[in-house]
Design an enzyme around this catalytic site. Structure first.
Site: not given
Ligand code: NAD
Ligand code: GLY
Length: 362
Positions: A121, A227, A246, A249, A253, A265
């Site tokens: 939880r 942020k 957004n 976005h 998308h 993205h």
């Molecule tokens: P990811 O976590 O898949 O990382 C991208 C790639 O880079 C992966 O293959 C990872 O292994 C590699 N990587 C990461 N750091 C590295 C480093 N220092 N050295 C070498 N390789 C490295 O993707 P991302 O682009 O970081 O994140 C995308 C995700 O984030 C999506 O799922 C999206 O929905 C989410 N997201 C969430 C929020 C939120 O507010 N929670 C906001 C924006 C995006």
């Molecule tokens: N990336 C959008 C949010 O955190 O609200």
């Protein structure tokens, strides 16, 4: 090191941005949490690069730390993978007084954050972002979750981290295209909220691309400030302020879907921001000069600002299915001037079609 406070009423926390922070993690974690046991959760790629460094640093500081990994990539952001991690945490002896560290990109932060929100939880967690996108966007704000077949992030929880440790040194191993993906969000922060920050990115574009650590630290810290302030104003995305994040976005998308997810993205968001500028101009909300300045910066960074000639009706159909629509009406974040944007309901689909058309030939 720079420290950015995120002043949330119930879960205030700090974002630390600097070099070598993974090696100093024990001290910083201990300042906010005293867990029985800590699981460092990382994808296999990041675990191979930094997993042991972080686990050993935590262990050397007296923490009982284990490393738990999962396959890299968006495909891991699923309930089935979350369950595998829940079982692994239990097998590793974590209890309600334990904590988790999400080490990696946004996939790891979203998935491990969701696991932390739901294991027994809810246990506290720390974000240790290693991609630029995770540093400037996903590691702060508390949105965690996984995807369903029907769409991204459809199951999740708000679970704020107890601490964010953004170690700039990890960006040295980040693939170039992942750096660019994060830069789209960096530029977005300037457009929606802060002209001076946009100028910092304009001035530092070449140094960012050359991975100059001081410039990267300034850019990451600046984005975290923006942020953090947005999240502090509207933690649960209720007042509309957080929705400004957004920008680009809704169009983005649709572009991603039209490309069969071949577009990254960040590329889709870059095109989407230009489409949003065109729409804002059609509606008399902003001037062409803003779009031209944004396009010039995106080009210098290496992000696209024209879109392939996707079918406009397909794009509109995707936008009609956007989960952020309200009572079946299109809602877009549109820029007004550099540093200000607003959420606008748009009933004139012809204006949207025109914005899409202009973005093809920008
Ligand atoms: P990811 O976590 O898949 O990382 C991208 C790639 O880079 C992966 O293959 C990872 O292994 C590699 N990587 C990461 N750091 C590295 C480093 N220092 N050295 C070498 N390789 C490295 O993707 P991302 O682009 O970081 O994140 C995308 C995700 O984030 C999506 O799922 C999206 O929905 C989410 N997201 C969430 C929020 C939120 O507010 N929670 C906001 C924006 C995006
Ligand atoms: N990336 C959008 C949010 O955190 O609200």
């Amino acid at each position: 090191m720079q420290t950015i406070p995120v002043p949330l009423a119930r879960h205030a926390y700090d974002i630390h941005v600097g070099r070598g922070l993974l090696g100093e993690a024990a001290e910083r974690v201990r300042a906010v949490l005293q867990p029985h046991r800590i699981a460092v959760v990382a994808d296999e790629t990041v675990a191979g690069l930094y997993g042991e460094t972080l686990r050993e640093a935590l262990a050397a500081g007296g923490a009982d730390a284990v490393l738990v990994t999962f396959p890299a990539g968006e495909a891991s952001k699923r309930l089935a993978q979350a369950e595998v991690l829940h079982e692994a945490l239990l097998a590793e002896g974590l209890d309600r007084k334990s904590a988790l560290v999400a080490l990696g990109g946004g996939v790891t932060g979203d998935l491990a954050g969701f696991v932390a929100a739901t294991f027994l939880r809810g246990i506290p967690f720390v974000q240790a972002p290693t991609s630029l996108l995770a540093m400037v966007d996903s590691s702060s704000g508390g949105k965690t979750g996984v995807n369903l077949r029907a769409g991204k992030n459809l199951v999740g929880a708000f679970h704020q981290p107890a601490l964010v440790l953004a170690d700039i040194d990890t960006l040295r191993t980040l693939p170039r295209e992942e750096l660019l993906s994060g830069l789209a969000e960096v530029v977005k922060h300037g457009v929606i909220r802060d002209a001076a920050y946009f100028e910092l990115v304009e001035t530092g574009a070449e140094a960012i691309l050359a991975l100059d650590p001081e410039t990267l630290a300034a850019v990451v810290a600046g984005s975290c400030r923006i942020k953090g302030a947005v999240v502090a104003e509207d933690e649960r995305e209720e007042s509309g302020v957080r929705a400004l994040l957004n920008l680009g976005h809704t169009f983005g998308h649709a572009y991603e879907a039209a490309s069969g997810y071949a577009l990254r993205h960040g590329e889709a968001v870059a095109m989407g921001m230009i489409a949003a500028c065109h729409l804002a101009e059609r509606l008399g909300l902003s001037e062409a000069a803003l779009r031209e300045r944004l396009a010039a910066l995106l080009r210098r960074i290496g992000l696209p600002c024209t879109a392939p000639a996707y079918d406009a009706e397909d794009l509109l159909a995707t936008m009609r299915g956007d989960k952020k629509r309200e009572r079946g009406r299109h809602r877009f974040v549109l820029p007004r001037s550099l540093g200000t944007a607003e959420v606008v309901t748009v009933d004139d689909e012809d204006a949207v079609r025109e914005a899409l058309r202009l973005t093809i030939s920008e």
